[in-house]
Design a protein around this motif. Sequence first.
Motif, mmCIF file in Angstrom:
data_model
loop_
_atom_site.group_PDB
_atom_site.id
_atom_site.type_symbol
_atom_site.label_atom_id
_atom_site.label_comp_id
_atom_site.label_asym_id
_atom_site.label_seq_id
_atom_site.Cartn_x
_atom_site.Cartn_y
_atom_site.Cartn_z
ATOM 1 N N GLN A 152 7.248 -9.135 -6.687
ATOM 2 C CA GLN A 152 8.084 -7.951 -6.842
ATOM 3 C C GLN A 152 7.342 -6.974 -7.752
ATOM 4 N N VAL A 153 7.024 -5.780 -7.228
ATOM 5 C CA VAL A 153 6.335 -4.760 -8.007
ATOM 6 C C VAL A 153 7.008 -3.408 -7.788
ATOM 7 N N ASP A 154 6.693 -2.446 -8.677
ATOM 8 C CA ASP A 154 7.374 -1.159 -8.644
ATOM 9 C C ASP A 154 6.773 -0.144 -7.682
ATOM 10 N N GLU A 155 5.794 -0.564 -6.878
ATOM 11 C CA GLU A 155 5.227 0.287 -5.834
ATOM 12 C C GLU A 155 5.196 -0.514 -4.534
ATOM 13 N N PRO A 156 5.065 0.164 -3.397
ATOM 14 C CA PRO A 156 4.979 -0.580 -2.141
ATOM 15 C C PRO A 156 3.820 -1.567 -2.155
ATOM 16 N N VAL A 157 4.014 -2.725 -1.515
ATOM 17 C CA VAL A 157 3.003 -3.770 -1.430
ATOM 18 C C VAL A 157 2.667 -3.977 0.039
ATOM 19 N N THR A 158 1.380 -4.054 0.353
ATOM 20 C CA THR A 158 0.939 -4.325 1.712
ATOM 21 C C THR A 158 0.768 -5.823 1.876
ATOM 22 N N VAL A 159 1.378 -6.377 2.932
ATOM 23 C CA VAL A 159 1.295 -7.810 3.209
ATOM 24 C C VAL A 159 0.579 -7.990 4.538
ATOM 25 N N SER A 160 -0.330 -8.958 4.590
ATOM 26 C CA SER A 160 -1.030 -9.265 5.829
ATOM 27 C C SER A 160 -1.119 -10.769 5.965
ATOM 28 N N GLY A 161 -1.706 -11.215 7.042
ATOM 29 C CA GLY A 161 -1.862 -12.644 7.264
ATOM 30 C C GLY A 161 -1.358 -13.023 8.632
ATOM 31 N N ASP A 162 -0.566 -14.106 8.674
ATOM 32 C CA ASP A 162 -0.144 -14.638 9.966
ATOM 33 C C ASP A 162 1.006 -13.855 10.580
#
Length: 157
Positions: free
Chosen positions: A97-107
């Motif tokens: 959980q962070v205060d800016e958008p987070v990019t998630v990748s993977g499966d």
Amino acid sequence: MRMRRLAVSFAAAAVLAGGAGTARLGVSAQDATPATPAAGAVTVEEVAFAEVQRMPPAPALLRVVRYTFEPGGSLVTDPAGETIAVLYVEQGTLTVQVDEPVTVSGDGIAGTPVAEIAAGAAIELGPGRAFALPPSVSGQIQNLGQEPAVVLASIIE
């Protein structure tokens, strides 16, 4: 432990993979450089991708670090830091959980290889998932599970 220490250097992983990774770190001069082809018994598997809009000031330190989060373990990000990180979950589950958008990748998330998680939203990430942390964000990464979580971090600071 400060998030500055957890900075990201996914570029190092791409270099180790013979340039076959598709890390874009805002360096347009490198966009024209052809990838080094893999030959023979070499398997190249891209495990994470991050596009970064801003790099730390030069000279930057490039590292690859493995973190083990015991159950209940957590890291708080450093909002004053210029560190960039791409973290790949090898084992266990982490809540981010962070205060800016987070990019998630993977499966894949909802059938897509890359997803953007809204600022302030908590997300659980298991093995095969990766996330990118931009510089100067505040937040927390924690293991709320019952088993250790292992993360490979590529760091630029």
